[in-house]
Design an enzyme around this catalytic site. Structure first.
Site, PDB file in Angstrom:
ATOM      1  N   ASP A 153       0.674  -0.992  -0.093  1.00 57.67           N
ATOM      2  CA  ASP A 153       0.175   0.459  -0.204  1.00 57.67           C
ATOM      3  C   ASP A 153       0.517   1.548  -0.184  1.00 57.67           C
ATOM      4  OD1 ASP A 153      -2.098   1.657   0.433  1.00 57.67           O
ATOM      5  OD2 ASP A 153      -2.271   0.788   1.969  1.00 57.67           O
ATOM      6  N   ASP A 195      -5.048   1.252   4.827  1.00 60.32           N
ATOM      7  CA  ASP A 195      -4.422   0.157   5.593  1.00 60.32           C
ATOM      8  C   ASP A 195      -6.119  -0.932   5.983  1.00 60.32           C
ATOM      9  OD1 ASP A 195      -3.411   2.055   5.872  1.00 60.32           O
ATOM     10  OD2 ASP A 195      -4.807   2.801   7.666  1.00 60.32           O
TER      11      ASP A 195
END
Length: 296
Positions: free
Chosen positions: A115, A221
């Site tokens: 990410d 997240d």
């Protein structure tokens, strides 16, 4: 799903003592879905930065090296997955590249989910030096990349104003190496959409997501963690994508319902909007089949 052994994740991202972002947002869902999770906290804060005050510590690249060396010397670095999120310095990010290589040397089948947390809504969260490190050293190592719209633009150095431009941008990102690219969110044409592409960008699917009238911290997240889990557990990537989005959207709905029911005017907005992860256990384990993917 691969084999019968328990999958193991090393997650390197931010941590908060109170609330749900970074490792706090990722760990519980991964454990709930059957993963062993080891965490390294790139930063440790009292709470996320959306509060009026936050305090804490930052891990440096030498600290990261020490922790990883300790794992290796005890033969504890046998992972099926690596997940990385927020990193605040170039030296730390460069060290992560070395960690990826060493873990993949130990397990060539390891899946690296990256990410590339750099910013959102036109605003950078990290130093600009990280852009080139991500592009040249990190993204080429990733198996699954989960940028938001702004992070796609940042990686490629150009604005993306249409779905066709986004499609071409995804193909460009594939050329850097990742097999799977999941654009967690884009609001082109005033529609909130999540997009997933595999291989070379020739097969792209999307899910239009109903808007929830509030903003939440930690959703990216959570998205990355859920996609990691579902891409391992589910029969195909389309099902994995649908389960990821449906779980995430249900968590946000529960969070919204909770926040609107709070009458305490002394509470900070950030407190009211903390993700209701524990209360969403069932949504994570058994996501509803509401939002379906279509060809893009």
């Amino acid at each position: 799903m691969n084999g019968n052994s328990t999958p193991r994740v090393l997650s390197i991202q931010s941590h908060v003592v109170s609330g749900y972002v970074g490792n706090k947002s990722a760990t519980f869902p991964l454990q709930l879905l059957g993963f062993e999770v080891d965490v390294i906290n790139s930063v440790q804060l009292s709470n996320h930065t959306g509060y009026k005050v936050f305090k804490g510590q930052v891990l440096n690249d030498k600290d990261l090296s020490s922790l990883v060396e300790g794992l290796a010397e005890n033969d504890l670095d046998n992972y099926t997955h690596l997940l990385t999120g927020y990193v605040g310095s170039g030296s730390f990010l460069k060290r992560i590249a070395e960690v990826v290589k060493s873990l993949k040397l130990k397990n060539p089948k390891l899946t690296y989910v990256c990410d590339p947390v750099m910013g959102d809504n036109g605003k950078m969260y990290v130093p600009e030096e990280l852009i080139e490190i991500y592009k040249k050293e990190i993204v080429p190592l990733a198996d699954i990349l989960t940028p938001n719209h702004f992070e796609v633009e940042t990686l490629l150095g150009k604005k993306i104003n249409s779905m066709e431009e986004l499609r071409q941008a995804i193909k460009e990102l594939h050329s850097l190496a990742p097999k799977t690219i999941a654009v967690s969110s884009t609001d082109i044409d005033d529609k909130l959409t999540s997009i997933l592409s595999t291989e070379d960008g020739s097969k792209v699917i999307k899910i239009d997501v109903p808007r929830i009238p509030s903003l939440y911290t930690g959703t990216g997240d959570l998205y990355a963690a859920l996609l990691l889990a579902r891409s391992y557990l589910d029969d195909n990537i389309k099902v994995a994508f649908e389960n990821t989005i449906n779980s995430l959207h249900d968590v946000l709905l529960k969070t919204y319902e909770y926040s609107t029911g709070i009458k305490d005017t002394n509470l900070q907005r950030a407190t009211k909007n903390e993700l209701r992860l524990i209360q969403s256990k069932r949504s994570i384990e058994n996501p509803p089949k509401k939002l379906l993917a279509t060809e893009f």
